[in-house]
Design an enzyme around this catalytic site. Sequence first.
Site, PDB file in Angstrom:
ATOM      1  N   ASN A 169       1.748   3.007  -2.570  1.00 31.55           N
ATOM      2  CA  ASN A 169       1.112   3.943  -3.513  1.00 31.55           C
ATOM      3  C   ASN A 169      -0.162   4.534  -2.909  1.00 31.55           C
ATOM      4  OD1 ASN A 169       2.384   4.196  -6.350  1.00 31.55           O
ATOM      5  ND2 ASN A 169       2.637   2.034  -5.821  1.00 31.55           N
ATOM      6  N   HIS A 179       1.635   0.224 -13.351  1.00 30.21           N
ATOM      7  CA  HIS A 179       2.327  -1.039 -13.674  1.00 30.21           C
ATOM      8  C   HIS A 179       3.847  -0.806 -13.664  1.00 30.21           C
ATOM      9  CE1 HIS A 179       2.698  -5.053 -15.306  1.00 30.21           C
ATOM     10  NE2 HIS A 179       3.627  -4.581 -16.109  1.00 30.21           N
ATOM     11  N   GLY A 201       0.780  -1.238   0.000  1.00 32.84           N
ATOM     12  CA  GLY A 201       0.000   0.000   0.000  1.00 32.84           C
ATOM     13  C   GLY A 201       0.808   1.283   0.000  1.00 32.84           C
ATOM     14  N   ASN A 243      -4.504   2.207 -13.573  1.00 36.47           N
ATOM     15  CA  ASN A 243      -3.631   1.249 -12.888  1.00 36.47           C
ATOM     16  C   ASN A 243      -2.180   1.703 -13.041  1.00 36.47           C
ATOM     17  OD1 ASN A 243      -2.768  -1.323 -11.748  1.00 36.47           O
ATOM     18  ND2 ASN A 243      -2.208  -1.930 -13.840  1.00 36.47           N
ATOM     19  N   MET A 275      -3.874  -7.292  -6.813  1.00 34.17           N
ATOM     20  CA  MET A 275      -3.388  -8.487  -7.501  1.00 34.17           C
ATOM     21  C   MET A 275      -4.521  -9.382  -7.990  1.00 34.17           C
ATOM     22  SD  MET A 275      -0.315  -7.749  -7.376  1.00 34.17           S
ATOM     23  CE  MET A 275       0.525  -9.199  -7.962  1.00 34.17           C
ATOM     24  N   LYS A 276      -5.487  -8.771  -8.647  1.00 39.11           N
ATOM     25  CA  LYS A 276      -6.604  -9.557  -9.182  1.00 39.11           C
ATOM     26  C   LYS A 276      -7.098  -8.820 -10.415  1.00 39.11           C
ATOM     27  CE  LYS A 276      -9.904 -12.698  -8.598  1.00 39.11           C
ATOM     28  NZ  LYS A 276      -9.710 -14.130  -8.414  1.00 39.11           N
ATOM     29  N   ILE A 277      -7.455  -9.580 -11.448  1.00 40.03           N
ATOM     30  CA  ILE A 277      -7.944  -8.919 -12.659  1.00 40.03           C
ATOM     31  C   ILE A 277      -9.353  -8.385 -12.399  1.00 40.03           C
ATOM     32  CG2 ILE A 277      -8.658  -9.348 -15.051  1.00 40.03           C
ATOM     33  CD1 ILE A 277      -6.205 -11.270 -15.188  1.00 40.03           C
TER      34      ILE A 277
HETATM   35  C1  GRF Z   1       3.448  -1.298  -7.429  1.00 42.36           C
HETATM   36  O1  GRF Z   1       4.826  -1.270  -7.550  1.00 42.36           O
HETATM   37  C2  GRF Z   1       2.769  -1.410  -8.770  1.00 42.36           C
HETATM   38  O2  GRF Z   1       3.616  -1.208  -9.844  1.00 42.36           O
HETATM   39  C3  GRF Z   1       2.245  -2.814  -8.846  1.00 42.36           C
HETATM   40  O3  GRF Z   1       2.107  -3.238  -7.516  1.00 42.36           O
HETATM   41  C4  GRF Z   1       2.964  -2.504  -6.664  1.00 42.36           C
HETATM   42  C5  GRF Z   1       2.203  -2.145  -5.434  1.00 42.36           C
HETATM   43  O4  GRF Z   1       3.008  -1.599  -4.442  1.00 42.36           O
HETATM   44  N1  GRF Z   1       1.050  -2.856  -9.623  1.00 42.36           N
HETATM   45  P1  GRF Z   1       2.357  -0.912  -3.169  1.00 42.36           P
HETATM   46  O5  GRF Z   1       1.402  -1.920  -2.558  1.00 42.36           O
HETATM   47  O6  GRF Z   1       1.663   0.327  -3.615  1.00 42.36           O
HETATM   48  O7  GRF Z   1       3.505  -0.622  -2.263  1.00 42.36           O
END
Ligand code: GRF
Length: 187
Positions: free
Chosen positions: A16, A107, A14, A105, A88-90
Amino acid sequence: MVKKKTCVFISGKGSNLKNLINCSRDKNFPIKISLVICNNKNAYGISYVKKYQIPYVFIDTNQKNYENKILYNLMKYKISFICLAGYMKIISKKIVNTYKKKIINVHPSLLPKFKGLNTFTRILENKEKKTGCTVHYVNNKLDDGEIIVKKIFFLEKNDNEKTLKKKTQILEYRAFPEAIIKVFRNC
Ligand code: GRF
């Protein structure tokens, strides 16, 4: 300015989410985080939700009707924008179609290169000269929607998965807010 009611989806650390929470405390930042959805009871990111008293819903994505539960909560909290931050899920077709061009999103690669999982391993195996992160709209294909912001760095000799992740995430903390500002620039 009326801030867009936003839901952030997470599954893990988390960081981000934490960054977006900080950004959204600025009155000029276009979103308010009105809801967090998480599919992992042990996700560290939940601690930020508690600290900042943001409404939070745990969704068990192994359950049959989980998609309806997500939609129900998005409606309940009047969500108009969605940020996927390490979810982590589509995202199902039903949700993508309900929120067309309203889901973004982040990536950890320079899309369209290295879609999917294990990006850092593949980047190293491929001896890439540069990498970075991409913020993009979500459509019905994996890591495929229109690109909003990309940020690049050059690999160094001693880079490994750990250093790449760190460098990539530092860029993500700039790219994600920039992308959100760009999305709402003309609103
Ligand atoms: C990020 O680095 C992003 O690129 C990927 O998952 C990671 C999540 O990191 N999709 P966090 O949970 O925000 O630390």
